[in-house]
Every structure is written in C-alpha cells, then in structure tokens.
Design an enzyme around this catalytic site. Structure first.
Site, PDB file in Angstrom:
ATOM      1  N   MET A 221       0.817  -1.210   0.000  1.00  0.00           N
ATOM      2  CA  MET A 221       0.000   0.000   0.000  1.00  0.00           C
ATOM      3  C   MET A 221       0.857   1.270   0.000  1.00  0.00           C
ATOM      4  SD  MET A 221      -2.939   1.131  -0.357  1.00  0.00           S
ATOM      5  CE  MET A 221      -4.022  -0.263  -0.178  1.00  0.00           C
ATOM      6  N   CYS A 222       2.022   1.221   0.693  1.00  0.00           N
ATOM      7  CA  CYS A 222       2.849   2.432   0.745  1.00  0.00           C
ATOM      8  C   CYS A 222       3.371   2.785  -0.648  1.00  0.00           C
ATOM      9  CB  CYS A 222       3.995   2.251   1.732  1.00  0.00           C
ATOM     10  SG  CYS A 222       5.004   0.812   1.412  1.00  0.00           S
ATOM     11  N   THR A 223       3.680   1.737  -1.450  1.00  0.00           N
ATOM     12  CA  THR A 223       4.143   1.986  -2.815  1.00  0.00           C
ATOM     13  C   THR A 223       3.026   2.625  -3.635  1.00  0.00           C
ATOM     14  OG1 THR A 223       5.490   0.003  -2.638  1.00  0.00           O
ATOM     15  CG2 THR A 223       5.148   0.887  -4.843  1.00  0.00           C
TER      16      THR A 223
END
Ligand code: ZN
Length: 448
Positions: A221-223
C-alpha cells in the site's frame, strides 16, 4: 510400496475390472493402431514390470473412467487429447458458462455457444466428433480411476485434493492402496505452467506444496500511495483509493471491470496519476487487465501442459510406462525451459498427514490472531475459516464468517483471549474452510 509395486497393484485391479465384451463399440479397422504401438509391443522406455498385451487398450476403451475438472483452456485440450488416446468414458465438470473471450483458445466452443455451460457444450462436441466416446454429466468421485484437473483456481484444486484424500481408506493406520485415485493436475499462467502426478496419501499433495503457489500479487500500500514506479501502481491507486473516495457513478456503485465507462474513468485518472510521477505505459487495456486481475492466457502453454497431463493419464491407465515423478515445471518466458523434480510430502501437511497440526499460541493471544494465522500462513492459506471446538461434550462455534447471523453472534469472540474463551492446552480445534471438503483438526499448544 515402491511406485512400480503400486502400479502393478493398480494394474491387477484394473485387469479384474476388464470385462470380456470388447467388440461392441463403433470401431473401424486400425482405429487404435497409434495406441497399440505403445501397448502391444515392447520398447526401451517401457515400465520394467509391464508385459505388452491387448488388455491395457481394452481396459482404456471399455472400463477406465476419467473425470476432467475444468472445461476451459486446459480442459478443452485435455478432453480432445484423452478422447483421441482411447479413453471413452470421460466425464467433465465446469461451473462456468462460455464467454466470447474464451473462443480464441477454447476450441470446443463456437460463437453460437456463448452463454451456454462449458461442460455441456464440451461434452456434446466430443461426443459428436469422437464416435463411441461417452461424456455424461452425472458422477460420483468414487467411481473414477483417474481424475485430471485443468483449473485456474487454487481453492478449487485444494478442494479436489481434499476430496480424494477423504476417500482414502486406512486400516490400522495403513493405507489401502486400492482406495487411491490418482490426481493429475495441470496449471498455466501466461507463459508458465506445471503438470504433476499426485497419488493421494502416498506422494506430495496440493497442500504439501502450498508454498509453491505465491499468494496473489498485491502491491504494498505504501508503494501505491506514495511512491509509484509502475503503471500498475497508478491503476491500483485509482482502484483502491480514488474510486471509493470519489464514487464517480453514485454512492453505492462498486467498480465493475466489465463496465467500459468504469474502466474509462479509472484509465483517465490513472493517466493523470502517472503523469504526476512521470510514469509511462498506462493503457486502457492494461487498466482493464489490472482491475479484472487478468492473466493473459497463452494457448500454446495450455497445449503443452495438457499434452503432458494426458500422457500421464495414458501412462497410469495402461501402466505401460513410468509416470512423472512427480512435478514438472514449464516456462517459455525466455527461451524454453522445463524441469522435473520430486515434490516431497510434508510430514505435518494439514490436508494429507493423519495427525492434527499444532497451533502454538500463548493463552493470552486473541482468537483473531489464530484466525489471522490460518489465513496468512503460507502453508495454510485458508480463505474464511470457521473455528469450532468441543467443550464439556458440546460443540461450540468460536467463529464463523459465512452465515451473517452467526458471524454477528461470534464476532465478539475474536477480541477475547484463548484463556477467556475457556480453551485449554492441548484442546482440539476443528476448522472448516472452502479450501477443503473435510474439517481440518488442529491441536492448541500453549506457549508461555
Ligand atoms: Zn499433503
């Protein structure tokens, strides 16, 4: 028992099943000459215990019953190969209806068949093109000699694996080999594929090698949220974050991968996102592929894997040749590569070992942690496990997701500790899940 011994046994069993009436079908002269060459004369690759005779072919033609699971890309190839190899008692199952996008490779179907059940159309086609072949739609798993899977779903594969394991008969802990129904499993994904031979209870089962199936690729999700590098990251950003926030087609409208307007919206927004990060490569087609999780099907991969699977069926049914031992990988992403290895049984496999697996948790762990373990552990990968146990002689459901009212009633248990739930060290937990027709038993082992 060695593999050779096992097969000799299978063959003896097979011979017993052969009935004398061989000339009753619609054969023409020399129809099976291509098969007879393998079965009625000896050759360098023959199984050491095999004696060439006319019996194997008669068994294949008259008696041997094959169940093919899946009538898609692999299934169409398998049905054609098996029907032309002398198998006439072929049953086929598939839950899907024919979609127009299937027609380029699922060659038993025509444009007029779109919308009809795959299994029906495939059976009709084979029956009309290969005289004497019989594809009925009613079946019991027990009556089959061999089962072949050409599925695109790991869950369905595991369920079938569990079904065959549930049919095994043990006497005093010793497996009765006549209760084994061999499972030939083929799988493809784009340019990669695999074929394997499973003798349930004897060789590695699907669940023994679950770690080989990577979980579905999800980008972190951070990407997606803060440092996209690929066009797919931009599309996922729009799909997961932007759509629910903006609800472009009304409040309750979920994103529908088959609705061109929805895809168009996601495509446009993904282009904007990509431009922001100087990423190229977002196309309408890719957008649809990412949203619908499409893995391109490659007809030639299906053909190669189905050929390997059908050959294994032939080898096992005739017992004339040594079967694949037991896992072949095929990859033509770069050049062409195949490799065969012997997948090993896992001693504590939750599907095929006869002992309940241990679950190590502290008494102060919450039930939610147990649930997470069942779904996230690479060796279990369950989907929506229902956990029950026996307390004071009564069955008690600790958590069950699939029925809304029970889910609501048992949800508070998730935040309770194992101690608070009254569970003891050594307690047996019975877990039901869509990945298996059987309940899986676990033993709770408290850690301090
Ligand atoms: Zn196993």
């Amino acid at each position: 028992l060695t593999l050779g011994g096992r097969l000799t046994l299978a063959r003896r069993k097979a011979k017993m099943l052969v009935d004398g009436d061989a000339g009753s079908t619609s054969d023409w002269d020399d129809r099976w000459n291509h098969i007879k060459k393998f079965l009625e004369r000896s050759g360098p690759f023959m199984h050491p215990d095999f004696e060439p005779s006319t019996e194997s072919l008669q068994f294949m033609l008259e008696t041997c019953k094959i169940l093919v699971i899946g009538a898609g890309g692999l299934g169409c190839e398998l049905l054609k190969n098996l029907a032309l190899s002398g198998f006439r008692n072929i049953h086929v199952v598939d839950m899907d209806n024919i979609d127009v996008s299937n027609l380029n490779r699922q060659f038993l179907f025509r444009a007029k068949d779109v919308g009809r059940p795959k299994a029906d159309v495939a059976a009709d086609f084979i029956n009309s093109r290969v005289p004497g072949c019989f594809c009925p739609s009613f079946y019991l798993y027990l009556e089959f000699h061999i089962i072949v899977c050409g599925l695109d779903s790991i869950v369905a594969r595991r369920w079938m694996n569990g079904m065959l394991l549930s049919l095994l008969v043990y006497e005093d802990g010793v497996l009765d080999p006549s209760s084994i129904i061999p499972l030939i499993d083929g799988g493809t994904e784009g340019f990669k594929g695999n074929a394997r031979v499973i003798l349930p209870g004897m060789t590695a089962c699907i669940d023994c090698t679950l770690e080989l199936y990577p979980p579905q690729i999800n980008f972190p999700m951070c990407t997606i949220a803060s440092m996209p590098r690929l066009p797919e990251h931009c599309i996922e950003y729009v799909r997961i974050l932007q759509w629910p926030k903006e609800m472009p087609f009304g409040d309750d409208m979920a994103l529908d991968g088959d609705d061109p307007e929805h895809i168009q919206w996601v495509y446009q927004k993904s282009l904007e996102r990509a431009a922001e990060f100087s990423i190229t490569g977002v196309t309408y087609r890719l957008t649809q592929g990412v949203v619908k999780r499409i893995i391109p099907a490659v007809a030639s991969t299906n053909a190669a894997i189905a050929a390997a699977c059908a050959t294994e069926v032939f080898k096992i049914a005739s017992s004339a040749y040594l079967p694949l031992n037991n896992y072949m990988v095929f990859n033509d992403v770069d050049g062409l590569y195949t490799y065969t290895f012997e997948a090993e049984r896992k001693e504590n496999c939750s599907a095929c070992s006869q002992v309940p697996s241990d679950l190590h948790f502290s008494p102060s762990s919450k039930l939610q942690e147990v649930l997470d373990y069942l779904t996230e552990s690479t060796s279990l990968q369950m989907k929506s496990p229902a956990i029950t146990t026996t307390m004071d002689g009564k069955n008690k459901t600790l958590y069950l997701q699939s029925v809304a009212s029970i889910e609501q009633r048992t949800r508070p248990n998730l935040t309770k500790t194992l101690n608070e739930l009254g569970l003891a060290d050594g307690q047996e937990l019975a877990v039901a899940d869509v990945t298996t027709p059987q309940t899986v038993l676990f033993k709770l082992c408290f850690t301090s």
